[in-house]
Motif scaffolding. Structure first.
Motif, PDB file in Angstrom:
ATOM      1  N   LYS A 125      56.289  44.982 100.400  1.00  0.00           N
ATOM      2  CA  LYS A 125      55.206  44.790 101.379  1.00  0.00           C
ATOM      3  C   LYS A 125      55.752  44.936 102.796  1.00  0.00           C
ATOM      4  O   LYS A 125      55.140  45.587 103.642  1.00  0.00           O
ATOM      5  N   ALA A 126      56.907  44.306 103.073  1.00  0.00           N
ATOM      6  CA  ALA A 126      57.493  44.361 104.421  1.00  0.00           C
ATOM      7  C   ALA A 126      57.912  45.786 104.778  1.00  0.00           C
ATOM      8  O   ALA A 126      57.900  46.161 105.954  1.00  0.00           O
ATOM      9  N   LEU A 127      58.264  46.585 103.776  1.00  0.00           N
ATOM     10  CA  LEU A 127      58.684  47.970 103.996  1.00  0.00           C
ATOM     11  C   LEU A 127      57.505  48.927 104.170  1.00  0.00           C
ATOM     12  O   LEU A 127      57.679  50.012 104.725  1.00  0.00           O
ATOM     13  N   THR A 128      56.316  48.538 103.670  1.00  0.00           N
ATOM     14  CA  THR A 128      55.238  49.521 103.566  1.00  0.00           C
ATOM     15  C   THR A 128      53.920  49.147 104.247  1.00  0.00           C
ATOM     16  O   THR A 128      52.993  49.952 104.249  1.00  0.00           O
ATOM     17  N   GLN A 129      53.821  47.956 104.817  1.00  0.00           N
ATOM     18  CA  GLN A 129      52.593  47.582 105.513  1.00  0.00           C
ATOM     19  C   GLN A 129      52.847  47.658 107.017  1.00  0.00           C
ATOM     20  O   GLN A 129      53.743  46.987 107.537  1.00  0.00           O
ATOM     21  N   SER A 130      52.053  48.471 107.680  1.00  0.00           N
ATOM     22  CA  SER A 130      52.269  48.787 109.094  1.00  0.00           C
ATOM     23  C   SER A 130      52.470  47.551 109.967  1.00  0.00           C
ATOM     24  O   SER A 130      53.397  47.493 110.785  1.00  0.00           O
ATOM     25  N   HIS A 131      51.618  46.540 109.806  1.00  0.00           N
ATOM     26  CA  HIS A 131      51.736  45.349 110.661  1.00  0.00           C
ATOM     27  C   HIS A 131      53.039  44.601 110.399  1.00  0.00           C
ATOM     28  O   HIS A 131      53.627  44.016 111.304  1.00  0.00           O
ATOM     29  N   LEU A 132      53.524  44.617 109.157  1.00  0.00           N
ATOM     30  CA  LEU A 132      54.792  43.963 108.839  1.00  0.00           C
ATOM     31  C   LEU A 132      55.977  44.797 109.330  1.00  0.00           C
ATOM     32  O   LEU A 132      56.964  44.249 109.829  1.00  0.00           O
ATOM     33  N   ILE A 133      55.880  46.119 109.215  1.00  0.00           N
ATOM     34  CA  ILE A 133      56.937  47.009 109.733  1.00  0.00           C
ATOM     35  C   ILE A 133      57.120  46.755 111.229  1.00  0.00           C
ATOM     36  O   ILE A 133      58.247  46.731 111.731  1.00  0.00           O
ATOM     37  N   SER A 134      56.002  46.528 111.935  1.00  0.00           N
ATOM     38  CA  SER A 134      56.070  46.245 113.379  1.00  0.00           C
ATOM     39  C   SER A 134      56.857  44.972 113.664  1.00  0.00           C
ATOM     40  O   SER A 134      57.493  44.852 114.708  1.00  0.00           O
ATOM     41  N   GLU A 135      56.829  44.019 112.732  1.00  0.00           N
ATOM     42  CA  GLU A 135      57.516  42.743 112.944  1.00  0.00           C
ATOM     43  C   GLU A 135      59.030  42.856 112.803  1.00  0.00           C
ATOM     44  O   GLU A 135      59.764  42.129 113.457  1.00  0.00           O
ATOM     45  N   TRP A 136      59.506  43.746 111.924  1.00  0.00           N
ATOM     46  CA  TRP A 136      60.962  43.793 111.693  1.00  0.00           C
ATOM     47  C   TRP A 136      61.631  45.088 112.153  1.00  0.00           C
ATOM     48  O   TRP A 136      62.831  45.102 112.395  1.00  0.00           O
ATOM     49  N   LEU A 137      60.868  46.163 112.307  1.00  0.00           N
ATOM     50  CA  LEU A 137      61.477  47.449 112.652  1.00  0.00           C
ATOM     51  C   LEU A 137      60.983  47.932 114.010  1.00  0.00           C
ATOM     52  O   LEU A 137      61.647  47.735 115.015  1.00  0.00           O
TER      53      LEU A 137
END
Length: 142
Positions: free
Chosen positions: A25-37
């Motif tokens: 989920k963290a690798l593939t959901q745009s809003h989560l990608i924004s949080e870590w990458l």
């Protein structure tokens, strides 16, 4: 290929005490990608072109190459720059392997020219920092 033109890869591996589904989920959901990458317009579809926008103002042009749900994700990671020491055409691949205590995550960024020592070193340090954040984002999911 001679040693002087051989492309190099940065590989960072980590054990994360979370199931592969949370990391995926963290690798593939745009809003989560924004949080870590980085800020992005990612979509989980092969062929989808997206941009990663770095806090430093740089923009990476990316395209999803391969998806194997909860196991592997690959995309291009291209940075245009007039200086060949900083211009980069590379591929990032995430590989998730379930373990007894969670998931083994392997990140490989391939495509560094031998002359790109600073970019190579920066990527190595950058991925370690990104994965620290990814681990936090994966753990914080409901």
């Amino acid at each position: 290929m001679s040693a002087s033109t051989e492309l190099r890869s940065v590989v960072v591996e980590r054990e994360i005490a979370q199931p592969a589904s949370r990391i995926w989920k963290a690798l593939t959901q745009s809003h989560l990608i924004s949080e870590w990458l980085m800020n992005n317009d990612f979509d989980l579809k092969v062929g989808h072109k997206f941009k990663l926008r770095g806090e430093w103002g740089g923009i990476l042009d990316c395209e999803v190459l391969a998806i194997e749900p909860e196991r592997s994700l690959s995309y291009t990671w291209n940075f245009a720059n007039d200086d060949p020491l900083y211009a980069l055409q590379s591929i990032v691949t995430y590989t998730l392997t379930p373990t007894v205590s969670g998931t083994h995550l392997r990140v490989e960024q391939s495509g560094f020219h031998p002359s790109q020592k600073q970019a190579y070193g920066g990527a190595h340090a950058g991925w370690k920092s990104f994965l620290d954040k990814l681990e936090t984002v994966a753990a914080a999911q409901d």
